[in-house]
Design a protein around this motif. Structure first.
Motif, PDB file in Angstrom:
ATOM      1  N   ASN A   1      -2.333   8.577  -1.872  1.00 40.35           N
ATOM      2  CA  ASN A   1      -3.330   8.009  -0.961  1.00 40.35           C
ATOM      3  C   ASN A   1      -3.125   8.598   0.434  1.00 40.35           C
ATOM      4  O   ASN A   1      -2.221   8.173   1.174  1.00 40.35           O
TER       5      ASN A   1
ATOM      6  N   ASP B   1       0.835  -1.203   0.000  1.00 35.98           N
ATOM      7  CA  ASP B   1       0.000   0.000   0.000  1.00 35.98           C
ATOM      8  C   ASP B   1       0.875   1.261   0.000  1.00 35.98           C
ATOM      9  O   ASP B   1       0.549   2.259  -0.643  1.00 35.98           O
TER      10      ASP B   1
ATOM     11  N   ALA C   1       0.977   4.331  -2.687  1.00 38.22           N
ATOM     12  CA  ALA C   1       0.661   5.675  -2.200  1.00 38.22           C
ATOM     13  C   ALA C   1       1.746   6.694  -2.564  1.00 38.22           C
ATOM     14  O   ALA C   1       1.523   7.901  -2.407  1.00 38.22           O
TER      15      ALA C   1
END
Ligand code: FES
Length: 570
Positions: free
Chosen positions: A356, A315, A319
């Motif tokens: 993100n 993740d 991001a």
């Protein structure tokens, strides 16, 4: 073009140059390989006993391709691979040994620059320490994290969920069969632990120090981006040799300050404290626990990764990776620090984007406002101890409790689930003799599991104090690295069951509420523990290892010894 170091082996028509060239031709090297082009060592920590590096045989081909494209000659060599998941009594015991291997292999061989291939917790610091002590051009390419763990529809993280799930089993909330099934679900691809444990932290430290190309920390091990990064790394080291850009020009105090800031912003592992102090020692940069507290104190943790938060390295990559984090905290950084890429850190992160804001949060909405590692001192830790507030329970940051003491890790394992153990949710667990000399090697046992009887009551955290380390994937109100350690008679050795201990993280204090007279009396009765092994490397280690606050390096390895070897081998 300056005459390169390798030419003192390969240049000329004498007997020694004949020997060096002739045997190297076994590798298939043609005559023009010895005409003065840079010879680049690739320091490879591949080992089937270090599963985090299992993909290095493929990754190295991309490094080699980049070196060849830039006109260099790649030569790979193996070094001691400290795998975290298998080595006993702890991989940390061998970090310094591995660093010696790296240092001597670089210095003794005909190379002009080196690519350091690291990944698992101890391989990154051991390679950096060894390379820093030689000060030849060096650049790191990390192996990259595993893909996210997936178990029954939910994401699970290396290490972090091992501790959580095993406590669920002990609390009767999960069956042993379900626990076993999680094994295969956790490690789904090559790569190192994909939480913000020590491996991911150290890969981030490498990038923050300027010792790797940008985005080195977060690309997953199996992502083609990492292969391309390896190729660019191979190209770049050749240019670095021509520029004579060496670690001593990059590993400055400003670089370490940037790394300390980044460690706070990412919620990095407590192990980074020891490793960065040890690396700084190799280049002669004074770095202390006080620097960690001063420069880390006001840094907000903005990366929402386990063990402090929710997400994982995959993740983090999507991001925007470490450059996006560094851009968020740019006002806290030293922008003029140099990097291996040839530009300054400020230039390197200028174009970074955050894709993100749940994963990389804005400074105005952090995961933890004061995310840096806190350094505690007091009569229980005169030379310091550390705690990671972002992974701790806020209500325990100021706490007064009575000690429940375990003299050794064996004592802890034998008694922790004894129903008669006098322990409550306000107790403070104290573990002795797990420091650099005591274990030996300062094992990751400081995050002691809680007693079953408290887990069954729903208790999930207690204050725990030791001279040990803890896994970067672990969490809890865990005070670590107490110095001096118990095995050399530090005050920790004198704690007894029922003693009152006061912890105050905001005020950075850790005190044993026992009179000086009583402590003097106990000190007279204290006897050092027997060494775990007589002779061999362990004896050398125990004799010469420095305390945690000084990086736990061997005293005779501190410093840079350069790369000159004037004397020939024949
Ligand atoms: Fe290698 Fe975690 S065991 S990185």
């Amino acid at each position: 073009m300056r005459r390169l170091r390798s030419q003192s082996w390969f240049g000329g028509l004498g007997k020694d140059a004949f020997i060096h060239r002739s045997w190297m031709k076994n590798n298939g090297l043609p005559d023009d390989a010895f005409d003065g082009r840079p010879v680049i060592g690739i320091c490879n920590t591949f080992s089937e006993l270090t599963p985090c590096h299992i993909h290095f045989r493929g990754l190295i081909e991309h490094v080699k391709a980049g070196i060849l494209e830039a006109g260099g000659i790649p030569v790979q060599f193996p070094v001691f691979s400290c795998g975290e998941s298998n080595l006993r009594p702890t991989a940390m015991l061998f970090r310094n040994l591995a660093s010696m291997d790296v240092e001597e292999a670089i210095r003794g061989n005909p190379i002009d620059g080196v690519v350091l291939m690291a990944g698992c917790d101890k391989t990154t610091p051991s390679l950096l320490m060894g390379a820093a002590s030689c000060d030849l051009p060096a650049i790191v390419v990390s192996g990259g994290p595993m893909l996210n763990g997936q178990y029954r529809g939910r994401t699970i993280g290396s290490g972090t969920d091992v501790w959580k799930l095993s406590e669920d089993v002990r609390a009767g909330k999960m069956s042993p069969e379900e626990f076993a099934a999680a094994e295969s679900a956790m490690s789904r691809s090559p790569g190192h632990c994909m939480t913000m444990g020590t491996a991911s932290t150290m890969a981030s430290m490498v990038e923050a120090l300027g010792m790797s190309l940008a985005y080195n920390a977060a690309y997953p091990a199996v992502d083609a981006h990492r292969n391309r990064l390896a190729r660019h790394t191979g190209r770049r080291i050749v240019t670095m040799v021509h520029e004579d850009l060496r670690p001593s020009a990059i590993l400055t105090k400003d670089a370490f300050i940037n790394a300390i800031r980044v460690a706070g912003a990412i919620g990095g592992s407590t192990n980074a404290v020891i490793h960065l102090i040890a690396i700084a020692g190799r280049v002669g940069v004074p770095l202390t626990l006080d620097d960690w507290d001063e420069f880390g104190r006001d840094v907000p943790t903005i990366l929402d990764l386990m063990p402090s938060g929710r997400f994982l390295m995959e993740d983090f990559c999507y991001a925007g990776g470490l450059p996006a984090v560094m851009k968020e905290i740019a006002p806290l950084l030293r922008p003029n620090a140099r990097t291996v890429s040839g530009c300054t850190m400020g230039e390197q992160i200028a174009g970074a984007e955050n894709f993100n804001r749940d994963v990389i949060r804005p400074v105005s909405n952090p995961l933890t406002a004061q995310g840096g590692l806190a350094v505690l001192r007091g009569n229980l830790a005169p030379n310091g101890a550390i705690i990671k507030p972002s992974a701790a329970t806020p209500s325990l940051m100021v706490h007064r409790g009575q000690a429940v003491v375990f003299e050794t890790i064996e004592d802890f394992k034998a008694r922790i689930d004894d129903p008669a153990l006098p322990i409550t949710e306000t107790s403070i667990m104290v573990l002795k003799n797990c420091g650099p000399k005591g274990y030996p090697g300062m094992a990751e046992v400081g995050n002691m599991a809680l007693p079953k009887k408290l887990l069954e009551k729903g208790v999930r955290d207690l204050v725990r104090i030791s001279d040990a380390r803890m896994s970067g994937t672990a969490f809890g109100t865990v005070i670590l690295h107490v110095a001096p350690e118990a095995a050399i008679g530090g005050p920790l050795a004198l704690v007894k069951d029922g003693d009152w201990i006061e912890v105050n993280v905001p005020e950075r204090t850790l005190n044993l509420v026992v009179s000086d007279e009583e402590l003097t009396r106990r000190r007279q009765e204290w006897r050092p523990p027997e060494p775990a092994m007589k002779g061999g490397y362990q004896s050398l280690y125990v004799e010469r290892v420095l305390q945690a606050d000084r990086g736990a390096d061997l005293d005779f390895l501190v410093g840079c010894r350069g790369h000159d070897v004037p004397r020939e081998s024949h």
